[in-house]
Design an enzyme around this catalytic site. Structure first.
Site, PDB file in Angstrom:
ATOM      1  N   LYS A 113       0.831  -1.211   0.000  1.00 52.61           N
ATOM      2  CA  LYS A 113       0.000   0.000   0.000  1.00 52.61           C
ATOM      3  C   LYS A 113       0.864   1.259   0.000  1.00 52.61           C
ATOM      4  O   LYS A 113       0.526   2.251  -0.647  1.00 52.61           O
ATOM      5  CB  LYS A 113      -0.964   0.000   1.189  1.00 52.61           C
ATOM      6  CG  LYS A 113      -2.078  -1.020   1.019  1.00 52.61           C
ATOM      7  CD  LYS A 113      -3.214  -0.818   1.992  1.00 52.61           C
ATOM      8  CE  LYS A 113      -4.335  -1.791   1.652  1.00 52.61           C
ATOM      9  NZ  LYS A 113      -5.432  -1.772   2.609  1.00 52.61           N
ATOM     10  N   LYS A 194      -3.423 -10.168  -5.732  1.00 49.67           N
ATOM     11  CA  LYS A 194      -4.741 -10.517  -5.191  1.00 49.67           C
ATOM     12  C   LYS A 194      -5.823  -9.555  -5.700  1.00 49.67           C
ATOM     13  O   LYS A 194      -5.529  -8.393  -6.010  1.00 49.67           O
ATOM     14  CB  LYS A 194      -4.709 -10.551  -3.659  1.00 49.67           C
ATOM     15  CG  LYS A 194      -4.827  -9.226  -2.978  1.00 49.67           C
ATOM     16  CD  LYS A 194      -5.297  -9.384  -1.532  1.00 49.67           C
ATOM     17  CE  LYS A 194      -5.523  -7.993  -0.962  1.00 49.67           C
ATOM     18  NZ  LYS A 194      -6.271  -7.932   0.244  1.00 49.67           N
ATOM     19  N   LYS A 197     -10.463  -4.462  -3.768  1.00 54.97           N
ATOM     20  CA  LYS A 197     -11.498  -3.487  -4.093  1.00 54.97           C
ATOM     21  C   LYS A 197     -10.923  -2.134  -4.476  1.00 54.97           C
ATOM     22  O   LYS A 197     -11.580  -1.334  -5.120  1.00 54.97           O
ATOM     23  CB  LYS A 197     -12.523  -3.372  -2.966  1.00 54.97           C
ATOM     24  CG  LYS A 197     -11.948  -3.024  -1.606  1.00 54.97           C
ATOM     25  CD  LYS A 197     -13.079  -2.848  -0.586  1.00 54.97           C
ATOM     26  CE  LYS A 197     -12.983  -3.773   0.594  1.00 54.97           C
ATOM     27  NZ  LYS A 197     -11.830  -3.583   1.470  1.00 54.97           N
TER      28      LYS A 197
HETATM   29  N1  AQP Z   1      -8.537 -11.419  -2.961  1.00 53.34           N
HETATM   30  C1  AQP Z   1      -8.956 -11.921  -1.820  1.00 53.34           C
HETATM   31  N2  AQP Z   1      -9.097 -13.258  -1.661  1.00 53.34           N
HETATM   32  C2  AQP Z   1      -9.546 -13.779  -0.473  1.00 53.34           C
HETATM   33  N3  AQP Z   1      -9.885 -13.025   0.588  1.00 53.34           N
HETATM   34  C3  AQP Z   1      -9.764 -11.682   0.460  1.00 53.34           C
HETATM   35  N4  AQP Z   1     -10.002 -10.665   1.299  1.00 53.34           N
HETATM   36  C4  AQP Z   1      -9.704  -9.494   0.698  1.00 53.34           C
HETATM   37  N5  AQP Z   1      -9.284  -9.709  -0.539  1.00 53.34           N
HETATM   38  C5  AQP Z   1      -9.288 -11.068  -0.729  1.00 53.34           C
HETATM   39  C6  AQP Z   1     -10.526 -10.838   2.644  1.00 53.34           C
HETATM   40  O1  AQP Z   1     -11.609  -9.940   2.810  1.00 53.34           O
HETATM   41  C7  AQP Z   1     -11.660  -9.519   4.160  1.00 53.34           C
HETATM   42  C8  AQP Z   1     -11.847  -8.059   4.245  1.00 53.34           C
HETATM   43  O2  AQP Z   1     -10.735  -7.410   3.731  1.00 53.34           O
HETATM   44  P1  AQP Z   1     -10.529  -5.874   4.028  1.00 53.34           P
HETATM   45  O3  AQP Z   1     -11.463  -5.073   3.268  1.00 53.34           O
HETATM   46  O4  AQP Z   1     -10.578  -5.618   5.474  1.00 53.34           O
HETATM   47  O5  AQP Z   1      -9.055  -5.633   3.615  1.00 53.34           O
HETATM   48  P2  AQP Z   1      -8.188  -6.164   2.463  1.00 53.34           P
HETATM   49  O6  AQP Z   1      -7.748  -7.557   2.754  1.00 53.34           O
HETATM   50  O7  AQP Z   1      -7.122  -5.146   2.280  1.00 53.34           O
HETATM   51  O8  AQP Z   1      -9.192  -6.193   1.223  1.00 53.34           O
HETATM   52  P3  AQP Z   1      -9.080  -5.476  -0.161  1.00 53.34           P
HETATM   53  O9  AQP Z   1     -10.271  -5.830  -0.989  1.00 53.34           O
HETATM   54  O10 AQP Z   1      -7.745  -5.734  -0.786  1.00 53.34           O
HETATM   55  O11 AQP Z   1      -9.207  -3.974   0.255  1.00 53.34           O
HETATM   56  P4  AQP Z   1      -8.300  -2.749  -0.099  1.00 53.34           P
HETATM   57  O12 AQP Z   1      -8.204  -2.762  -1.593  1.00 53.34           O
HETATM   58  O13 AQP Z   1      -8.998  -1.567   0.440  1.00 53.34           O
HETATM   59  O14 AQP Z   1      -6.987  -2.997   0.571  1.00 53.34           O
HETATM   60  C9  AQP Z   1     -10.376 -10.014   4.827  1.00 53.34           C
HETATM   61  O15 AQP Z   1     -10.703 -11.149   5.575  1.00 53.34           O
HETATM   62  C10 AQP Z   1      -9.499 -10.401   3.687  1.00 53.34           C
HETATM   63  O16 AQP Z   1      -8.636 -11.454   4.008  1.00 53.34           O
END
Ligand code: AQP
Length: 331
Positions: A113, A194, A197
């Site tokens: 990030k 991965k 969002k």
């Molecule tokens: N690609 C993924 N595959 C499996 N699990 C995922 N999670 C996120 N992306 C994947 C799981 O979703 C939960 C919530 O995640 P979060 O929003 O708290 O943070 P994150 O992991 O940083 O998710 P994003 O979508 O990648 O958000 P941004 O882009 O804002 O950083 C967690 O349980 C995570 O493991």
């Protein structure tokens, strides 16, 4: 005997993807019978990268509604918004004082990030400490999250063990609970990264709320390879990702999928994956629309959830304050 505690949260940093759904959200509801579950919308985590305030408000309520649409029951689980429970930041401050900067600098998510930021703020570095506080406040035993969060859970365990040995046993040591299939859903455009969002390329992800045509289009355009053979292996990461998505929605195994599609082309597999995703998301989308429209109903749920969470959180925070030598204060 008291039920074991399960804790998880999702950031309102955008609209949720099927990565969030498969890796986390879809596994939450079945835990409600056996455990005391707390499911939080972690808005304080979301602001570690810049958010538009109106969008943040909308995303927060959307996630609450999605929690309910995915079967979370406010009678069984505590569903709330992180900023409504100040104990999270209070404990986080204490934990910051026993967390080394070196360890935080090594967190993969921080490095990923930070690379994308013009200026790196302290909140982004300290994100995992706030996450440790979220988990430890409730004496959590299990944390259902995707594989990307494993390193943060390891850090949480380290911090808890450090506190327990420096003072006396205070925190339960939590364990990760990652799904067998779909613990790491990859980007449709770059299957080595991965699915996220906050990916600027919207063809890289499928949103839980995407309409059927958008889902079909994104899957059709997804990056595969030129091998021309349907196989489940690391050398074909795009295909592997599609097969895993299919497995998650159809509750089948990669071996069965390969067997079913081995004599067909990538096009046929993509079509089947798209239909599985469209079909799997349809009931969630329908319930979401009903629930999201009931503003008062949602408000009641998060108000009530915050009060219940505060009560539990206060118990741990009081113990912590006492052990580190703060003078008790009763209001
Ligand atoms: N690609 C993924 N595959 C499996 N699990 C995922 N999670 C996120 N992306 C994947 C799981 O979703 C939960 C919530 O995640 P979060 O929003 O708290 O943070 P994150 O992991 O940083 O998710 P994003 O979508 O990648 O958000 P941004 O882009 O804002 O950083 C967690 O349980 C995570 O493991």
């Amino acid at each position: 005997m008291d039920k074991k505690i399960v804790y998880s949260g999702i950031q309102p940093s955008g609209s949720l993807t099927i990565g969030n759904y498969i890796g986390a959200l879809s596994n939450f509801s079945e835990l409600q019978e056996e455990y005391q579950c707390l499911y939080c919308v972690v808005d304080m985590h979301a602001i570690t990268v810049q958010q538009d305030p109106a969008q943040l408000r909308k995303n927060t309520l959307d996630i609450l509604a999605l929690y309910l649409a995915c079967g979370l029951d406010p009678e069984k689980s505590i569903i709330y918004i992180q900023s409504h429970v100040p104990q999270h930041t209070q404990l986080s401050w204490v934990l910051n004082t026993i967390t080394s900067i070196g360890q935080l600098n090594r967190m993969t998510q921080f490095k990923d990030k930070a690379e994308k930021q013009k200026e790196i703020y302290a909140g982004l570095l300290n994100y995992p400490v706030l996450m440790a506080a979220d988990i430890l406040l409730y004496q959590t035993s299990l944390v259902p999250v995707g594989e990307d969060q494993r390193q943060h859970i390891e850090l949480t365990r380290d911090i808890a063990e450090r506190f327990n040995s420096r003072y006396s046993p205070t925190f339960e040591i939590p364990e990760i609970m990652a799904p067998k299939v779909g613990a790491r859903v990859m980007s449709l455009q770059n299957p080595k990264a991965k699915m996220s969002k906050s990916d600027p390329d919207e063809n890289g992800y499928i949103l839980i709320l995407d309409d059927p045509d958008t889902i079909r289009r994104k899957i059709k355009r997804s990056v595969t390879d030129s091998e021309g053979v349907i196989a489940y292996r690391d050398e074909q990461p795009g295909l592997k990702n599609l097969i895993e998505m299919y497995c998650a929605f159809k509750k089948t195994t990669p071996e069965e999928v390969v067997e079913e599609f081995k004599d067909q082309g990538y096009g046929a597999l993509k079509e089947a994956v798209a239909e599985a995703v469209v079909e799997g998301l349809a009931p969630v989308q329908e319930r979401f629309r009903e629930i999201r429209g009931d503003k008062e109903g949602l408000e009641k749920i998060y108000q009530d959830g915050a009060l219940r969470a505060q009560k539990m959180a206060n118990k741990t925070l009081r113990k912590v304050y006492k052990k580190i030598g703060f003078i008790p204060f009763s209001s």
